[in-house]
Scaffold this active site. Structure first.
Site, short mmCIF file in Angstrom:
data_model
loop_
_atom_site.label_atom_id
_atom_site.label_comp_id
_atom_site.label_asym_id
_atom_site.label_seq_id
_atom_site.Cartn_x
_atom_site.Cartn_y
_atom_site.Cartn_z
N ASP A 137 4.61 48.50 -3.00
CA ASP A 137 4.43 48.26 -1.65
C ASP A 137 3.97 47.06 -1.34
O ASP A 137 2.76 46.41 -1.77
CB ASP A 137 3.28 49.17 -1.19
CG ASP A 137 2.72 49.16 0.27
OD1 ASP A 137 3.19 48.29 1.07
OD2 ASP A 137 1.89 50.00 0.65
N HIS A 155 22.57 31.03 14.40
CA HIS A 155 23.83 30.92 13.91
C HIS A 155 24.62 29.89 14.99
O HIS A 155 25.35 28.94 14.54
CB HIS A 155 24.65 32.20 13.90
CG HIS A 155 23.96 33.21 13.17
ND1 HIS A 155 23.26 33.11 12.13
CD2 HIS A 155 23.70 34.64 13.47
CE1 HIS A 155 22.62 34.13 11.51
NE2 HIS A 155 22.98 35.18 12.44
N LYS A 197 16.47 35.61 7.91
CA LYS A 197 16.05 35.80 9.19
C LYS A 197 15.36 37.06 9.59
O LYS A 197 15.89 38.18 9.06
CB LYS A 197 17.11 35.22 10.16
CG LYS A 197 18.09 36.33 10.23
CD LYS A 197 19.33 35.82 11.41
CE LYS A 197 19.17 36.42 12.78
NZ LYS A 197 19.44 37.68 12.91
N ASP A 227 18.24 36.27 18.50
CA ASP A 227 19.10 37.04 17.45
C ASP A 227 20.29 36.24 17.02
O ASP A 227 20.68 35.86 15.97
CB ASP A 227 19.67 38.45 18.08
CG ASP A 227 20.17 39.12 16.91
OD1 ASP A 227 19.83 39.04 15.66
OD2 ASP A 227 21.23 39.84 17.17
N ARG A 280 9.89 49.51 -1.08
CA ARG A 280 8.77 50.81 -1.11
C ARG A 280 9.26 52.12 -1.89
O ARG A 280 8.43 52.62 -2.15
CB ARG A 280 8.09 50.95 0.27
CG ARG A 280 6.56 50.65 0.25
CD ARG A 280 5.96 51.03 1.57
NE ARG A 280 6.84 51.42 2.69
CZ ARG A 280 6.50 51.24 3.88
NH1 ARG A 280 5.49 50.85 4.14
NH2 ARG A 280 7.31 51.63 5.04
N LYS A 317 29.78 31.07 5.36
CA LYS A 317 31.19 31.48 5.87
C LYS A 317 32.15 30.41 5.60
O LYS A 317 31.82 29.18 5.83
CB LYS A 317 31.27 31.70 7.31
CG LYS A 317 30.41 33.12 7.69
CD LYS A 317 30.74 33.57 9.13
CE LYS A 317 29.86 34.56 9.72
NZ LYS A 317 30.20 35.95 9.30
N HIS A 366 23.35 33.03 7.41
CA HIS A 366 24.50 33.44 6.81
C HIS A 366 25.89 32.90 7.28
O HIS A 366 26.67 33.03 6.69
CB HIS A 366 24.70 35.08 6.43
CG HIS A 366 25.26 35.88 7.66
ND1 HIS A 366 24.31 36.15 8.87
CD2 HIS A 366 26.37 36.33 8.13
CE1 HIS A 366 24.96 36.76 9.82
NE2 HIS A 366 26.23 36.90 9.18
C1 BG6 Z 1 22.90 38.64 12.64
C2 BG6 Z 1 22.58 39.25 14.01
O1 BG6 Z 1 22.38 37.81 12.13
O2 BG6 Z 1 24.53 38.33 12.64
C3 BG6 Z 1 23.39 40.37 14.20
O3 BG6 Z 1 21.24 39.88 13.80
C4 BG6 Z 1 24.74 40.17 14.55
O4 BG6 Z 1 23.05 41.00 15.54
C5 BG6 Z 1 25.16 39.65 13.22
O5 BG6 Z 1 25.63 41.15 14.70
C6 BG6 Z 1 26.64 38.97 13.02
O6 BG6 Z 1 27.05 38.50 12.01
P1 BG6 Z 1 28.62 38.44 11.69
O7 BG6 Z 1 28.68 37.88 10.12
O8 BG6 Z 1 29.04 39.67 11.63
O9 BG6 Z 1 29.12 37.86 12.47
#
Ligand code: BG6
Length: 485
Positions: free
Chosen positions: A93, A240, A148, A235, A52, A182, A178
């Site tokens: 926007d 993850h 996410k 979260d 934005r 890794k 993500h």
């Molecule tokens: C994110 C979460 O997806 O992953 C965060 O929203 C968290 O709360 C983060 O800190 C951790 O990622 P990493 O790669 O640092 O373990």
């Protein structure tokens, strides 16, 4: 414009939404710059950034430079000016349809295809996709990645998935987790499926239990509103940690391709047994000290009372033949004593010890897979303590240790997003989460949240800098297990 729906194309345009956001500054721009420095981006790849904020291209390039200088080590930057020249910026926007016309003009006609990355609030996914569709940017030669959180429960996740599916078929949707980018997470697959010695033991007959820990030292990090709505379960566990569990527990896929790997993961996620309330613990940190530094409690950081959990421990079960009776203990928390993500596979005891009569105790083997910050694999085996037979036999566990950065010292350790962005550009979905996986994850998580809502209990408190509420220790101890600390 070439439109080929079956062959993945290497995109020559990348369109990044949310380009001024935190993720973009910390991860996406630095990752793209590092890929460029290593010659991994096609010469004709242009990056169109949007958000934005009213920058012009020059202003945004300056912004991008600052982010890269802050978050990417100097040695990995290559020629920053060359990279920045790839970037153009268009302020949009997301909620105003007109903005997309200008965007489409700047994106132009890709020679091969367009990769879109939505790093915005999920509430903007739907209007953004509608805007892109209106200006013709969702055709057969474009694919889309979504960051996410993909919803806050199964229903909202389905809504998002439906909205995306209205414009993109599943083979062109790239849902990001993500953790899958890794290096060590992928190494888990190499360990399991590129070695002969683990797979025969990788089952209920030989494994006693598995622990997955994602410990963080950070607290709210300024993400007050988001985090207080989400909590630790949604979260970190929903995405993850369940992905880690799926990789540990899945059957061997027939090949390392997106369908085979994701088919196996989803079977595990669907086999997760609904947990009972007594198999979960949630906690919230109070003031304490982490790494020798005093830190405030969650309620103080937030400025009000809250029932949001910052810690969660769960005893999970995968109901299938392979894992019958093998608990998977999951634990995640903010403000724990150290940052450490690891998977511990605890094997069963040997069936009979020939050393018992000589006074020697044996301990079960353990495989410890360190994902971060240290990337290592350590297999604990029993060994004889040197000494003469007249003293009896003494045994002690010793680690067979592999530190990944040492084993591959000549190789660059990459940011997870480098791999994910490159896979997005090239159209490889293996490390992205399929819709059925996300929905199976939510189904399991929603059931836990429903249990918590029914119980009406508040999270147990723990002191920042400790390993969470004592109830988490009790949860493991009831099963005869101690957390690896
Ligand atoms: C994110 C979460 O997806 O992953 C965060 O929203 C968290 O709360 C983060 O800190 C951790 O990622 P990493 O790669 O640092 O373990």
């Amino acid at each position: 414009m070439v439109t080929n729906e079956t062959e993945p194309f290497a995109a020559d345009r990348l369109l990044l939404f949310g380009a001024t956001g935190d993720l973009s500054q910390r991860m996406l721009l630095p990752s793209l710059c590092a890929l460029d420095a290593d010659g991994l981006l096609a010469d004709d790849l242009r990056i169109v950034c949007t958000a934005r904020s009213e920058h012009d291209t020059q202003g945004f390039r300056h912004f991008a430079r600052e982010a890269i200088e802050k978050f990417l080590p100097a040695g990995r930057r290559g020629s920053l000016a060359t990279f920045l020249n790839r970037i153009e910026y268009v302020p949009v926007d997301a909620l105003t349809p007109e903005g997309y016309d200008e965007l489409a003009k700047v994106v132009g006609e890709p020679a091969r295809g367009l990769a879109i990355f939505l790093s915005t609030a999920p509430s903007l996914f739907e209007p953004t996709i509608a805007g892109l569709e209106r200006v013709g940017l969702t055709g057969g030669n474009s694919r889309i990645a979504l960051e996410k959180p993909l919803g806050t429960d199964l229903a909202s996740s389905c809504e998002i998935n439906d909205a995306v599916a209205a414009a993109f078929p599943e083979r062109r949707i790239f849902r990001i987790d993500h953790y899958l980018g890794k290096e060590t997470v992928q190494n888990l697959l190499a360990l399991r499926f590129a070695n002969i010695m683990f797979e025969p033991l990788w089952n209920a007959e030989h494994i006693d239990h598995v622990q997955i820990t994602v410990a963080e030292t950070v607290g709210l990090e300024g993400r007050v509103a988001f985090y207080d709505d989400a909590g630790a379960l949604r979260d970190m566990v929903q995405n993850h940690m369940l992905q880690l569990l799926a990789l540990v527990a899945m059957e061997p896929p027939s090949s390392f391709d997106s369908t085979a790997v994701r088919d196996e993961k989803v079977k595990v996620l669907r086999a997760l047994r609904r947990v009972e309330e007594s198999e979960t613990v949630r906690g919230q940190y109070r003031a304490g000290a982490v790494g020798g530094e005093a830190v405030p409690g969650y309620d103080e950081e937030l400025g009000k009372d809250s029932d949001t959990e910052t810690f969660v421990a769960i005893k999970a079960h995968v109901d299938n033949w392979r894992w019958k009776g093998v608990p998977f203990y999951l634990r995640h928390g903010k403000r724990l004593p150290k940052r450490r993500t690891e998977i511990l596979v605890q094997f069963r005891c040997i069936p009979h010890s020939i050393f018992e009569g000589r006074g020697a105790r044996t301990e079960p083997n353990r495989l410890l897979i360190g994902i971060q910050p240290e990337e290592n694999i350590s297999l604990q085996v029993m060994a004889k303590v040197p000494g003469l037979a007249s003293e009896g036999v003494r045994l002690r566990p010793v680690p067979l240790d592999i530190a990944m950065p040492d084993a591959f010292s000549e190789k660059t350790r990459r940011i997870a997003y480098e791999r994910l962005l490159l896979d997005l550009i090239h159209g490889d979905q293996t490390l992205f989460v399929r819709r059925d996986e996300v929905e199976a994850q939510w189904e399991w998580i929603d059931a836990i949240r429903a249990l918590w809502a029914d119980s009406g209990e508040s999270p147990k408190t723990y002191t920042a800098g400790s390993w969470g509420p004592s109830a988490a220790v009790a949860l493991a101890e009831r099963g005869g297990v101690s957390w690896n600390e």
